[in-house]
Design an enzyme around this catalytic site. Sequence first.
Site, PDB file in Angstrom:
ATOM      1  N   VAL A 609       1.179  -1.352  -0.032  1.00  0.00           N
ATOM      2  CA  VAL A 609       0.260   0.029  -0.072  1.00  0.00           C
ATOM      3  C   VAL A 609       0.660   1.139  -0.034  1.00  0.00           C
ATOM      4  CG1 VAL A 609      -1.837   1.264   0.914  1.00  0.00           C
ATOM      5  CG2 VAL A 609      -1.855  -1.265   1.561  1.00  0.00           C
ATOM      6  N   GLY A 664       6.025   3.220 -15.512  1.00  0.00           N
ATOM      7  CA  GLY A 664       5.894   2.228 -14.067  1.00  0.00           C
ATOM      8  C   GLY A 664       4.636   2.883 -13.150  1.00  0.00           C
ATOM      9  N   GLU A 667       0.278  -1.380 -12.520  1.00  0.00           N
ATOM     10  CA  GLU A 667       0.360  -2.656 -12.837  1.00  0.00           C
ATOM     11  C   GLU A 667       0.466  -3.436 -14.526  1.00  0.00           C
ATOM     12  OE1 GLU A 667       0.538  -5.283  -9.628  1.00  0.00           O
ATOM     13  OE2 GLU A 667       0.595  -3.439  -8.231  1.00  0.00           O
ATOM     14  N   LYS A 682      -5.610  -2.748  -1.886  1.00  0.00           N
ATOM     15  CA  LYS A 682      -4.958  -2.523  -0.866  1.00  0.00           C
ATOM     16  C   LYS A 682      -5.700  -1.688   0.628  1.00  0.00           C
ATOM     17  CE  LYS A 682      -1.554  -0.238  -4.007  1.00  0.00           C
ATOM     18  NZ  LYS A 682      -1.873   1.007  -5.293  1.00  0.00           N
TER      19      LYS A 682
END
Length: 815
Positions: A609, A664, A667, A682
């Site tokens: 997270v 980046g 995912e 999360k």
Amino acid sequence: MNILKFGGSSVATPERIKLVAACIQKHLKEDTTIAVFSAFGGVTDDLILMALLASREDLTYKEILQKNETRHLEAIKELIPVNAQSGILSRIKTEFNRLETLYEGVYLLNELSNRTRNMVAGFGEILSSLIIAEYFKSLEIDALSVDSRELIICKNTNDKIQVNYTKTNTNIERFFAENRSELYVVPGFIAKNDEGVPSTLGRGGSDFTAAILAAALNVPRLYIYTDVNGMYTANPRIVPQAYPLKHVSYEEAMELSHFGAKVIYPPTLQPLLEKQIEILVKNSFKLEEEGTLISKSGKHNFRWVTGITHIDNISLVNIEGSGMIGISGFSKRFFEVMHQENINVVLITQASSEHSICIAVKDDEAQAAKVALDEAFEAEIRNKKINPIQIEDDVAIIALVGDRMKSHHGLSGKLFSALGNNNINIRAIAQGSSERNISAVIAKKDVTKALNTLHETFFEVPSKELNLFITGVGNVGGKLIEQLKRQETYLLEKLRLKVRILGMSNSRKMIFDENGIDLENWKNLLEDGEETSQDAFFEKVKELNFRNSVFVDNTASPVIAATYKNYLANSISVVTCNKIACADDFSNYEKLMNLSREYGASFLYETNVGAGLPIIDTLKNLVDSGDRIQKIQAVLSGSLNFVFNNYKGEEPFYKIVEEAMKEGYTEPDPKIDLSGIDVARKILILSRVSGLEMELDEIEKDNFLSEESLNTKTNEKFFDLLEKDEPQFKELYQSAAQNKAQLKYVAQLENGKAKVGLQQVGLEHPFYNLNGSDNIVLFFTDRYSVQPLIVKGAGAGADVTASGIFADIIRIGKK
Ligand code: ADP
Ligand code: ASP
Ligand code: MG
């Protein structure tokens, strides 16, 4: 009665003497006090040097004498008010006149007897104690000068001191029974022999004076005040890392001082041991420091080795020859010669073949030893049964000392290898029969290196090794490796952590190196590695069986998440940024937690997270410290935040998603972010950390993507549909813009329920100004009920994620 001793270093300057006065005042508040003083620092050396110079007709002794006279007169002027100076000034001048006469005698006779040497050497204490007593009187302390020569009677032959305790104790008892004062000022070091001739108790002998008084007067404790914080693990002037010992036994103190810990003069312990009078060695200038207690048992000492010491200025005397075995009573004759010559044998080693005996003596006695031995064994040398005696100069003895050494094997091996690894040659080695010390003879030039090496080996906290096995060395993993490489020296020096990577894998290849993979060349090495298999990777980690092994998962792969249980069940810690395991069925999550507890292996997932932000750690700390979570409100998707912060209805939505992917921030499958599933995972993890048994499907999810796009199987198809749905996204944006609001994908946990979804956030909300890919979490708790505890910052990106993983690795290292 307090008995205190202040060494030459404590009274070296008037400023220091003033500090000593403060220390004495403190003791006087408790009881009457005897204070024993050494000569001002360096004076005894000068007194002896002058005698030697005079005996060699070297007139420079006069300059040194003058310098010393000035030093003492200056001290008087500095310490004592003008109107009280005249008496003490003339007394000190008289003493210097006496000294002058003595040196003149030595000069004229060209001869320096032991008796004269001892007589002049003792003047320093007479001078210092007279001045100090007068100074105390000027401070309105009731101080009485005591002449210790009238009390302590001893025989002194060639530095071997024998105190006549019967006479001495009677003198001391009588004196202190007959004289009353608040403070007794006693010169240390000096005594008289049976014939009434002034003598001394040997170099460093003021400690002995104080001990003799303490024993005669039966006090429970003697205070030795000096210029360091006690007795150290090694001489602090040579080994900067040395630290003061809290408690040592008499025997340990004896060995340490015998082998060179100058802070206590070895004979000091004799009279105290019998009566079990404890010694507290303290710093005259740092009264708040605890100091070292020397008493019957050093039981507080848990180390095998208590201290490391050395004696400089040693020579080896070596006798050997093939005929030695046949010579009857050889050793007896050898040591008798040493005894007759009054030569102190510091260390003995004998080869088991009995072909040689090697002893260590003070270097100034080596020639005398050679002459006497060559003469005593003249016939055997002539018949070539033994070789002429060999002397080896410029050596030193180093010693490991400790009461507990006898119950521990392998210390000498450790000593040998530590010295050997540092290229220090050991000439001879001996272990005392008490097994309280192991001593080795080495070249004098190697002393500092040897002491520091041994201190590091036996005392300094050894560095902790962390052995990492990393899976996933792409974006995040690659950054992690870079960061580890960069911090290698820092971790070792500051945290004493030696972090090595022993194994690495990506989806294709894996490599292992039990000496640590070369991080300058890991990419090439990995290319040449064997084919990856998750099972084989785990089996290899298990087989290598390194202490402090950590498996690091930098992937998003469910296959790898499924292997955590194997690692944990083998006491291998797991650090992961992969959310799958923690967001899996609660029963699986709980199983991992239990395995971690049961096998003492850490399972850390801070980066699940908010990437590197300390969100999970903060939450754990709140819960562990008994706070109750009322509500969590958060923007937890760096990728969604990036997308909605950059989407202004102009550049198409899909392009911005592509950009986020390139940076980046998403995912590998961007749908996981855009569908809200990643945010749901999360908040699920945060719910679980807060103590709830929640499942993913219990989380209410509000989609802003079309069902069709969510069902696509490839990224390409997904982007196609995003492009097609552009008008929808534009509408979302415009509606928010009309309301002067921002679009944020918000996760919330309240009353045991969690939900995620896109919201319009107004100007007044803390979420409104969230930039780039930042994350924010508001913790509303019983303690933070009005103003939430806020954690905010970059919540996505390879660098910050890697640094979060790094932080988890360090958490394991510090455990
Ligand atoms: P004093 O003047 O107080 O008699 P010394 O000079 O005789 O002091 O002894 C104190 C010195 O002993 C320290 O300054 C230190 O350099 C030296 N020393 C050697 N070994 C040790 C040790 N193991 N612990 C403390 N001091 C040591
Ligand atoms: N002044 C003496 C010496 O230097 C005695 C002592 O300091 O303990 O040896
Ligand atoms: Mg001393």
